[in-house]
Design a protein around this motif. Structure first.
Motif, PDB file in Angstrom:
ATOM      1  N   GLY A 128       0.758  -1.272   0.562  1.00 26.36           N
ATOM      2  CA  GLY A 128      -0.437  -0.343   0.020  1.00 26.36           C
ATOM      3  C   GLY A 128       0.349   1.307  -0.248  1.00 26.36           C
ATOM      4  O   GLY A 128       2.097   1.721  -0.754  1.00 26.36           O
ATOM      5  N   ASP A 129       0.432   2.637   0.243  1.00 27.96           N
ATOM      6  CA  ASP A 129       0.949   3.609   1.013  1.00 27.96           C
ATOM      7  C   ASP A 129       2.313   3.879   1.509  1.00 27.96           C
ATOM      8  O   ASP A 129       3.465   4.018   0.896  1.00 27.96           O
ATOM      9  CB  ASP A 129       0.227   3.784   1.686  1.00 27.96           C
ATOM     10  N   ASP A 130       2.741   2.283   2.639  1.00 28.99           N
ATOM     11  CA  ASP A 130       3.914   2.274   2.643  1.00 28.99           C
ATOM     12  C   ASP A 130       5.279   1.761   1.958  1.00 28.99           C
ATOM     13  O   ASP A 130       6.342   2.094   1.764  1.00 28.99           O
ATOM     14  CB  ASP A 130       4.063   1.033   3.600  1.00 28.99           C
ATOM     15  N   LYS A 131       4.608   1.182   0.938  1.00 29.89           N
ATOM     16  CA  LYS A 131       5.749   0.428  -0.128  1.00 29.89           C
ATOM     17  C   LYS A 131       5.320   1.162  -1.447  1.00 29.89           C
ATOM     18  O   LYS A 131       7.044   1.384  -1.682  1.00 29.89           O
ATOM     19  CB  LYS A 131       5.033  -0.560  -0.987  1.00 29.89           C
TER      20      LYS A 131
END
Length: 379
Positions: A128-131
Motif C-alpha cells: 500500500g502507501d508504505d510500499k
C-alpha cells in the motif's frame, strides 16, 4: 588522553534501543559477544523483520555483522558496541544462507558462523502507501548515491593524475574535497566487503602481513612524518594510485545495481554517525592531513540525506522521533559551521579540547534518536 576520553564517551552513548514495533518472538535473536565467542540464541529465523540484540560481554569494543552467502556482502551491521553494553541490529531478510560475525576489537574477519533465514511464507515487502513511500525513498537515495560515486570517480581521476605526476601541492589541495564523496556514501561502499579495506583502511588497522593501499596510504605519503618515513618511489606511487582508481571504478559500477531499502538506508544513516563518533571526532581518521572535519561534514551530509528521504515514512509512523532527529541534525550542523574556513574547515589539530568535546556531545545527542530510526520505519 583526550582521544581516549572522547572515544569512551562516544561509545557509551551507543546504548540499546527498543524497536518501535513487534517483529515476533521468532524474529528476535540475542547475540552474546566476547573475546572468543559469538553466540546466537538460534541458528535460523523466518524471513521478514529480524532484530539481533547484541550484548558485549568482552573487554574490547565489538561489532556484529549479518553477511551474505559469499561472506563478503554486508547485509547489515551494528558497530562500536562498548563492553557491557547492548545494541540492536534491525533489518529485513529474505530467505537464504547467511553468515553472522562478531569482531572483538573491530578488526579481522571476526568470529563467524552459518545462519539460515527460512521462508516464512510472508511477503517481506511493504504494501500500500508504505510500499510507495519506500520505493520513492529508495529511488531518491539511489540517485544521490549515483551522483556521489560519479563525482568521486571524476575527482579521484584528477587526484591520481596529480599524485603520479609529483604535483603534491595540488594533490593535497584536492584530497579532502575528493574524499568527501566517499565519506557521504561509506555504508554503501562498505556493503561490498572487499572494497573498503583496499580503499579506506587506516594504518592503525593493518593486520600482520596485510598490504596497505588506498586513500590513507597516499595521505601519509603526501603529509609524511618528519622522521622515520621513506617516501614512495614514482613506481610505488603509480601502483598505489592506479589501484585506488581501479577500485573506485569498481565501486561506481557496483552501486548502479544496488537496491536501497528503508532498513538499509536507516542503518546506513546511523553507521555514518558511528563513523564520526569513533574516528572523525577523535582525530584518528585523517591522522596525517588533519582534514577530519571535511570527513565529519560528509558523514553528516550522508546521514541527513538518508534521513530526509525516509521522513515521509517516519512522519507517518513516529512524528515525535522525526522532530527529535531533525532538531539534533540542525544543532550539530550549527556546531560544525563554527569551524568553517573558506570552502572547507580548519585543520582538526587546531581545535581546542573544549571544541572537540562540544562536537562529541553534539554527535552523541544525534546518535541517540537516530538509533531508533530503523525500527521506526521498518517494524
Amino acid at each position: 588522553m583526550l582521544t581516549a576520553l572522547l572515544a569512551s564517551t562516544a561509545l557509551a552513548a551507543c546504548t540499546s534501543n527498543e524497536p518501535a514495533g513487534n517483529a515476533g518472538d521468532q524474529g528476535k535473536l540475542s547475540v552474546t559477544s566476547d573475546a572468543k565467542t559469538c553466540e546466537l540464541s538460534a541458528k535460523e529465523a523466518p524471513s521478514g523483520n529480524l532484530v539481533f540484540n547484541v550484548t558485549n560481554k568482552g573487554s574490547q569494543v565489538t561489532e556484529f555483522y549479518l553477511l551474505g552467502e559469499d561472506g563478503l556482502r554486508i547485509v547489515g551491521e551494528v558497530e562500536n558496541i562498548a563492553p557491557g553494553l547492548s545494541r540492536d541490529l534491525v533489518l529485513k531478510a529474505a530467505p537464504g544462507k547467511y553468515f553472522t560475525a562478531c569482531k572483538p576489537g573491530m578488526v579481522g574477519k571476526g568470529i563467524r558462523s552459518a545462519f539460515t533465514v527460512t521462508d516464512s511464507g510472508n511477503d517481506t515487502e511493504l504494501t500500500g502507501d508504505d510500499k510507495a513511500l519506500a520505493q520513492t525513498a529508495g529511488s531518491q537515495y539511489g540517485s544521490y548515491v549515483k551522483d556521489q560515486t560519479e563525482q568521486l570517480l571524476t575527482k579521484t581521476q584528477s587526484f591520481v593524475s596529480l599524485y603520479k605526476a609529483g604535483k603534491d601541492d595540488q594533490a593535497r589541495a584536492l584530497y579532502a574535497d575528493a574524499r568527501r564523496h566517499w565519506e557521504r556514501i561509506e555504508p554503501v561502499a562498505e556493503s561490498f566487503g572487499d572494497l573498503d579495506p583496499k580503499m579506506d583502511l587506516r594504518e592503525a588497522d593493518l593486520e600482520p602481513g596485510q598490504t596497505w593501499t588506498g586513500w590513507h596510504r597516499i595521505e601519509k605519503d603526501l603529509w609524511p612524518p618528519k622522521t622515520g618515513y621513506t617516501a614512495l618511489t614514482p613506481a610505488q606511487r603509480a601502483t598505489v594510485a592506479d589501484q585506488l582508481l581501479t577500485d573506485t571504478r569498481t565501486l561506481s559500477s557496483r552501486t548502479r545495481t544496488t537496491t536501497h531499502t528503508p532498513d538499509k538506508m536507516a542503518n546506513g544513516s546511523k553507521e555514518l554517525m558511528d563513523e564520526v563518533a569513533t574516528g572523525k571526532v577523535t582525530g584518528e581518521e585523517e591522522i596525517w592531513s588533519h582534514t577530519d572535519l571535511w570527513d565529519f561534514q560528509a558523514n553528516v551530509d550522508g546521514a541527513r540525506v538518508a534521513f530526509e528521504d525516509l521522513r515521509p515514512i517516519l512522519k507517518k509512523k513516529d512524528k515525535a522521533l522525526d522532530t527529535s532527529i531533525a532538531t539534533k541534525f540542525t544543532a550539530l550542523q550549527k556546531l560544525l559551521d563554527q569551524h568553517k574556513k573558506g570552502d572547507g574547515f580548519v585543520l582538526y589539530n587546531e581545535l581546542t579540547p573544549a571544541q572537540v568535546k562540544e562536537l562529541s556531545s553534539g554527535v552523541n545527542a544525534l546518535s541517540e534518536p537516530l538509533s531508533k530510526l530503523t525500527a521506526a520505519v521498518t517494524l
